[in-house]
Design a protein around this motif. Structure first.
Motif, PDB file in Angstrom:
ATOM      1  N   UNK A 133      88.256 -21.060 -34.585  1.00  0.00           N
ATOM      2  CA  UNK A 133      88.601 -20.181 -33.371  1.00  0.00           C
ATOM      3  C   UNK A 133      90.061 -20.077 -33.220  1.00  0.00           C
ATOM      4  N   UNK A 134      91.126 -20.647 -33.686  1.00  0.00           N
ATOM      5  CA  UNK A 134      92.506 -20.860 -33.524  1.00  0.00           C
ATOM      6  C   UNK A 134      93.215 -19.669 -34.286  1.00  0.00           C
ATOM      7  N   UNK A 135      93.998 -18.806 -33.445  1.00  0.00           N
ATOM      8  CA  UNK A 135      94.609 -17.722 -34.102  1.00  0.00           C
ATOM      9  C   UNK A 135      95.937 -17.772 -33.836  1.00  0.00           C
TER      10      UNK A 135
ATOM     11  N   UNK B   4      99.930 -18.948 -30.052  1.00  0.00           N
ATOM     12  CA  UNK B   4      98.663 -19.500 -30.483  1.00  0.00           C
ATOM     13  C   UNK B   4      97.659 -18.994 -29.545  1.00  0.00           C
ATOM     14  N   UNK B   5      96.730 -18.824 -30.213  1.00  0.00           N
ATOM     15  CA  UNK B   5      95.597 -18.301 -29.286  1.00  0.00           C
ATOM     16  C   UNK B   5      94.014 -18.784 -29.840  1.00  0.00           C
ATOM     17  N   UNK B   6      93.085 -18.370 -28.978  1.00  0.00           N
ATOM     18  CA  UNK B   6      91.618 -18.886 -29.219  1.00  0.00           C
ATOM     19  C   UNK B   6      91.079 -19.612 -28.261  1.00  0.00           C
ATOM     20  N   UNK B   7      89.900 -19.996 -28.109  1.00  0.00           N
ATOM     21  CA  UNK B   7      88.989 -20.571 -27.099  1.00  0.00           C
ATOM     22  C   UNK B   7      88.606 -21.899 -27.558  1.00  0.00           C
ATOM     23  N   UNK B   8      89.146 -22.827 -27.140  1.00  0.00           N
ATOM     24  CA  UNK B   8      88.979 -24.273 -27.787  1.00  0.00           C
ATOM     25  C   UNK B   8      87.601 -24.863 -26.727  1.00  0.00           C
ATOM     26  N   UNK B   9      86.781 -25.699 -27.479  1.00  0.00           N
ATOM     27  CA  UNK B   9      85.683 -26.132 -26.825  1.00  0.00           C
ATOM     28  C   UNK B   9      85.750 -27.175 -25.841  1.00  0.00           C
ATOM     29  N   UNK B  10      86.855 -27.573 -25.769  1.00  0.00           N
ATOM     30  CA  UNK B  10      87.276 -28.787 -24.905  1.00  0.00           C
ATOM     31  C   UNK B  10      88.890 -29.101 -24.745  1.00  0.00           C
TER      32      UNK B  10
ATOM     33  N   UNK C   6      98.628 -20.145 -26.058  1.00  0.00           N
ATOM     34  CA  UNK C   6      97.739 -19.226 -25.505  1.00  0.00           C
ATOM     35  C   UNK C   6      96.458 -19.565 -25.594  1.00  0.00           C
ATOM     36  N   UNK C   7      96.084 -20.783 -25.925  1.00  0.00           N
ATOM     37  CA  UNK C   7      94.712 -21.213 -25.971  1.00  0.00           C
ATOM     38  C   UNK C   7      94.067 -21.546 -24.594  1.00  0.00           C
ATOM     39  N   UNK C   8      92.781 -20.793 -24.575  1.00  0.00           N
ATOM     40  CA  UNK C   8      92.066 -21.170 -23.367  1.00  0.00           C
ATOM     41  C   UNK C   8      90.990 -22.110 -23.709  1.00  0.00           C
ATOM     42  N   UNK C   9      90.291 -22.833 -22.657  1.00  0.00           N
ATOM     43  CA  UNK C   9      89.268 -23.728 -22.985  1.00  0.00           C
ATOM     44  C   UNK C   9      87.812 -23.106 -22.433  1.00  0.00           C
TER      45      UNK C   9
END
Length: 291
Positions: A96-98, A108-114, A145-148
């Protein structure tokens, strides 16, 4: 000017051109022949290539084809290295890391599980960029730029969106507004130094400013109404100067930045409550055209 997508018929009476009609064929090719004026009223067909034509003085002339819009490349990096790093993210267990790159800014982008997964992904992504021959040379700023999944958004989300779109004053101001929406640059009470918790947010602001280097950025810092006007004026200027210094260290041009302390003079809420004080103590970024 007309755009023809079929063959054309030229109807001639004596030596005068009297009309045009579309032929029924679907073939397209270069003009096959010149049809001379005829004494009959029979329709004569010629086949022309699909495109834009000007009809003038009884003749068709091909118009210049519209030039394709040139889209600026999202990256200026060596072909393939960004994709190679993203492939490495997947191999490391972070599919999920972009990575979004433009100019010398990497997000760095993406949606982390936690939160823990986000922390590890930031470490891995930063290390991969610093170890890559192209990434380490061309990138001067790496932004989170990573969300959770629980709802926390990455401070560089709007930067990543800007990096993949058109750079304009409106899009740059929108990116700054979105970055600061619901966020604050934190300072210790009665002090001008920046709290470490706000450095990721300021990294995103720095990245936006660097991509929008055609525009000037005013750093406007405001205080609440507690304390004297003179004290608040000095404190807000110290904080604005601290933000400017941080952005300069990250690579923003010195000519691009202006720091202004407004003290308590531009309140959003004039009530004397904790909620009002919280709203009024803020930092704003405003773009304008550089002289």
């Amino acid at each position: 000017m007309q755009n023809f997508h079929a063959s054309l018929c030229r109807v001639v009476a004596s030596t005068a051109l009297v009309g045009l009609a579309a032929c029924g064929g679907n073939e397209t090719a270069d003009i096959a022949a010149t049809v001379a004026p005829s004494a009959s009223n029979d329709a004569e067909c010629i086949t022309i290539a699909e495109g834009m034509y000007i009809f003038e003085n009884g003749k068709f002339t091909a118009a210049a084809a519209p030039q394709p819009q040139i889209v600026e490349r999202v990256t200026r990096a060596s072909t393939g290295w960004v994709g190679s790093i993203e492939t490495a993210f997947t191999a490391a267990g972070y599919p999920w890391l972009g990575l979004v790159v433009r100019e010398n800014v990497a997000t760095l982008t993406g949606l982390a599980p936690d939160v823990d997964a986000k922390r590890r992904a930031l470490e891995i992504g930063t290390a991969a960029l610093q170890a890559d021959p192209a990434g380490s040379t061309e990138m001067t700023l790496i932004v989170d730029g990573i969300g959770v999944e629980s709802g926390e958004r990455g401070p560089g989300e709007s930067l990543a969106a800007l990096a993949q779109g058109v750079i304009s004053q409106d899009s740059c101001q929108l990116a700054l507004n979105q970055a600061m929406d619901g966020q604050k640059i934190q300072f210790p009470t009665n002090r001008g130094d920046i709290s470490p918790v706000s450095m990721g947010l300021l990294d995103a602001v720095a990245g936006i400013a660097m991509l929008c280097d055609e525009y000037a950025v005013e750093i406007g810092t405001h205080t609440d109404s507690r304390g004297s006007n003179e004290y608040n004026q000095v404190l807000s200027q110290k904080r604005a100067d601290a933000v400017r210094h941080y952005l300069l260290e990250k690579g923003v041009s010195i000519e691009q930045l202006t720091a202004v302390g407004y003290g308590e003079s531009v309140a959003l809420d004039t009530a004397e409550t904790y909620e009002a004080w919280g709203r009024n103590a803020r930092t704003e970024f405003r773009l304008s055209r550089r002289p």
